[in-house]
Scaffold this motif. Structure first.
Motif, PDB file in Angstrom:
ATOM      1  N   CYS A 231      73.533 -65.412  74.312  1.00  0.00           N
ATOM      2  CA  CYS A 231      73.893 -66.198  73.117  1.00  0.00           C
ATOM      3  C   CYS A 231      75.232 -65.759  72.524  1.00  0.00           C
ATOM      4  O   CYS A 231      75.295 -64.904  71.626  1.00  0.00           O
ATOM      5  N   PRO A 233      78.291 -65.981  70.067  1.00  0.00           N
ATOM      6  CA  PRO A 233      78.402 -66.546  68.718  1.00  0.00           C
ATOM      7  C   PRO A 233      79.057 -67.928  68.722  1.00  0.00           C
ATOM      8  O   PRO A 233      80.094 -68.134  69.353  1.00  0.00           O
ATOM      9  N   ALA A 234      78.407 -68.868  68.044  1.00  0.00           N
ATOM     10  CA  ALA A 234      78.885 -70.253  67.914  1.00  0.00           C
ATOM     11  C   ALA A 234      79.013 -70.962  69.256  1.00  0.00           C
ATOM     12  O   ALA A 234      79.742 -71.952  69.379  1.00  0.00           O
ATOM     13  N   THR A 236      77.294 -72.509  73.175  1.00  0.00           N
ATOM     14  CA  THR A 236      76.357 -73.552  73.603  1.00  0.00           C
ATOM     15  C   THR A 236      74.917 -73.041  73.623  1.00  0.00           C
ATOM     16  O   THR A 236      73.976 -73.784  73.291  1.00  0.00           O
ATOM     17  N   ALA A 239      73.184 -72.884  70.264  1.00  0.00           N
ATOM     18  CA  ALA A 239      72.919 -74.256  69.803  1.00  0.00           C
ATOM     19  C   ALA A 239      71.631 -74.786  70.443  1.00  0.00           C
ATOM     20  O   ALA A 239      70.796 -75.416  69.776  1.00  0.00           O
TER      21      ALA A 239
END
Length: 272
Positions: A231, A233-234, A236, A239
């Motif tokens: 994951c 930051p910010a 895909t 999300a």
């Protein structure tokens, strides 16, 4: 295992997966295995595909077996045991593979102190990646349990658990391949919706599930730690994770496991 005779009462999908795994791993030769089936079509197919002796005579297979797998549906166990109990030898190990069939159910059906191992395998045994759980009764010796465990390990991994935990196994292992297949199908559907060809989507999804599972097993890392490592930051991944949380993926899976467990408990109590 060189001299042991292995029998299967019933030879449906699960039985065939186990037989295939044992022969493929060379733990047994085909001539050590015998089985029964109801229909001529199944008898003909299994004889040709696996090279084993197969018949519709349950008593014959029961009488000849050192280890006897009861690979039939839960609702016909009582009838099958009533048919074969006078044919099973004193030292034969009886292995059940159906959800909800307790050791006491089998012992009471036989009417004597039969050696019983309650088991829960799963269909990835067909490709050598099964996950099986075993629970022996007090009449099974350590050496006998080791022999049965060797058979199960020929087509995957095996754990031994107390019988009181067995009803929880279908939801995370025995029945759970169906959940994984649904997840793979759903991921592929999403990819197709975004323009990927169907065959490529299935390959990407299935290999991703296979690789992710291998990461959990081989690194020993917590699944949450492995998830966090993907994951950015910010990015895909986070999300997508947020979308899964929003639609209740974790709760859905937990409820599916709980539903399997409750149904296994109902079967243990004889509820149809």
């Amino acid at each position: 295992m060189n001299k042991k005779k292995i029998g299967f009462i019933g030879c449906g999908q699960m039985g065939q997966a186990m037989i295939h795994g044992m022969i493929q791993a060379k733990v047994l030769q085909a001539d050590q295995i015998s089985a029964t089936a109801l229909t001529d079509d199944t008898i003909d197919y299994v004889a040709e595909e696996y090279g084993i002796e197969i018949t519709n005579d349950n008593k014959k297979v029961a009488a000849e077996s050192d280890i006897l797998f009861l690979a039939v549906k839960p609702y016909i166990y009582q009838g099958v045991v009533a048919e074969i109990k006078s044919s099973v030898r004193e030292n034969t190990i009886v292995v059940t593979i159906a959800a909800g069939i307790t050791i006491d159910t089998i012992k009471n059906a036989f009417g004597f102190n039969v050696k019983v191992i309650r088991s829960m395998p799963n269909t990835p045994a067909l490709v050598g990646e099964g996950m099986s759980v075993l629970s022996p009764n007090e009449f099974v010796t350590a050496d006998e349990l080791a022999s049965v465990k060797e058979l199960f390990e020929s087509f995957g991994e095996t754990e031994v658990l107390a019988e009181g935990l067995m009803d929880a196994v279908p939801g995370v292992s025995g029945s759970a391949p169906a959940f994984v297949y649904m997840f793979i199908e759903a991921m592929a559907d999403g990819a197709v919706q975004q323009g990927l060809p169907r065959d490529k989507a299935y390959k990407l999804a299935a290999q991703t599930v296979k690789g992710s599972a291998k990461m959990v097993l081989e690194t020993g890392s917590h699944p949450a730690e492995l998830k966090d490592a993907v994951c950015t930051p910010a990015g895909t991944t986070i999300a997508g994770v947020a979308a899964l949380e929003q639609t209740g993926m974790r709760n859905s899976v937990i409820q599916a496991v709980n539903a399997c467990t409750e149904r296994a408990k109902e079967l243990s109590k004889g509820k149809k």
